[in-house]
Design a protein around this motif. Structure first.
Motif, short mmCIF file in Angstrom:
data_model
loop_
_atom_site.label_atom_id
_atom_site.label_comp_id
_atom_site.label_asym_id
_atom_site.label_seq_id
_atom_site.Cartn_x
_atom_site.Cartn_y
_atom_site.Cartn_z
N GLU A 133 2.31 4.79 -0.47
CA GLU A 133 1.68 6.11 -0.52
C GLU A 133 2.74 7.21 -0.42
O GLU A 133 3.86 6.98 0.04
CB GLU A 133 0.70 6.29 0.64
N LYS A 134 2.38 8.38 -0.86
CA LYS A 134 3.21 9.58 -0.73
C LYS A 134 4.64 9.35 -1.19
O LYS A 134 5.61 9.76 -0.55
CB LYS A 134 3.18 10.09 0.73
N ARG A 144 1.19 1.87 9.91
CA ARG A 144 1.80 2.73 8.91
C ARG A 144 3.27 2.98 9.24
O ARG A 144 3.63 3.18 10.40
CB ARG A 144 1.05 4.07 8.84
N ASN A 186 0.83 -1.20 0.00
CA ASN A 186 0.00 0.00 0.00
C ASN A 186 0.88 1.26 0.00
O ASN A 186 0.77 2.12 0.88
CB ASN A 186 -0.95 0.01 1.21
N TYR A 213 8.64 7.82 1.34
CA TYR A 213 7.38 7.13 1.05
C TYR A 213 6.72 6.72 2.35
O TYR A 213 7.30 6.81 3.44
CB TYR A 213 7.63 5.89 0.17
N LYS A 214 5.50 6.23 2.23
CA LYS A 214 4.77 5.63 3.35
C LYS A 214 4.22 4.30 2.88
O LYS A 214 3.81 4.16 1.72
CB LYS A 214 3.64 6.53 3.83
#
Length: 230
Positions: free
Chosen positions: A161-162, A185, A159, A177-178
């Motif tokens: 993200e960013k 998370r 997943n 990133y995340k």
């Protein structure tokens, strides 16, 4: 039920399904066999061998999946694993500071009490977990693709993200990133480069440190622990 019991149960079910399917197939082939066909005993043996190979492949895939994700467990949980569980996951708690080769002419120093995972499978060369729950992954593999799409593919099951290119210095790119793992998370910071078709990723991930402190931690770790072998 612990994670080891879970994957063993899954493997057992898969084994029954695969072997059962193979036996049904073998029986139907024997019933349809005619004069001049392969000996039914030999054909049954051949099919059983193929089923065993497929079963082993599935076992390795599932075990690798659990092994690659185990470092996302808390340090205390790794401490609680039995010796056999640690062996299954390829985990070793270092009893002293250790120098490990990550290339023919490059070593990395890992401090004692870190957990080391050194399975040499998939694309993961090795990984570490610190007592304060910092995860460090070293991936390398051949690819014709550029750094960014390759990294996104590497993290496709997390997943991602960013995703952002923070900096580019020569052939090295710094990425932030995340990701989400085990419903938690993580901030991530990675240094990536490509050399002669080989992609290298040094990834630092933490569910605790904010991204600015994670960057500093990564820079300090690499500057203090990467050793060039003369």
């Amino acid at each position: 039920m612990d994670e080891r019991s879970t994957w063993r149960t899954v493997l057992g079910i898969l084994s029954i399904i695969i072997l059962g399917g193979r036996l049904l197939y073998t029986c139907s082939e024997i019933n349809r066999s005619r004069s001049g066909d392969m000996d039914p005993v030999m054909e049954s043996f051949k099919n059983t061998q193929e089923a065993m190979k497929e079963n082993y492949r599935l076992q390795r895939e599932i075990l690798n999946k659990f092994s690659n994700d185990i470092l996302y467990s808390n340090y205390e949980k790794l401490d609680s694993l039995s010796a056999s569980q640690k062996e299954n996951y390829g985990l070793q708690k270092l009893e002293k500071d250790s120098l490990l080769y990550i290339a023919l002419d490059t070593q990395v120093k890992i401090e004692k009490n870190y957990y080391l995972q050194n399975r040499h499978d998939d694309t993961l060369r090795m990984a570490f977990k610190s007592p304060d729950n910092l995860n460090i992954f070293i991936h390398d593999f051949e690819s014709k693709d550029d750094i960014e799409p390759s990294f996104k593919a590497l993290k496709s099951s997390s997943n991602l993200e960013k995703f952002k290119v923070e900096n580019t210095i020569g052939d090295v790119k710094a990425l932030s990133y995340k990701i989400t793992k085990e419903n938690k998370r993580y901030n991530g910071y990675a240094l990536c480069f490509k050399n002669d078709g080989i992609l290298n990723f040094y990834e630092f991930e933490s569910s605790i440190l904010p991204i600015d402190k994670l960057k500093l931690r990564a820079i300090v770790f690499l500057s203090q622990n990467m050793k060039e072998k003369k």
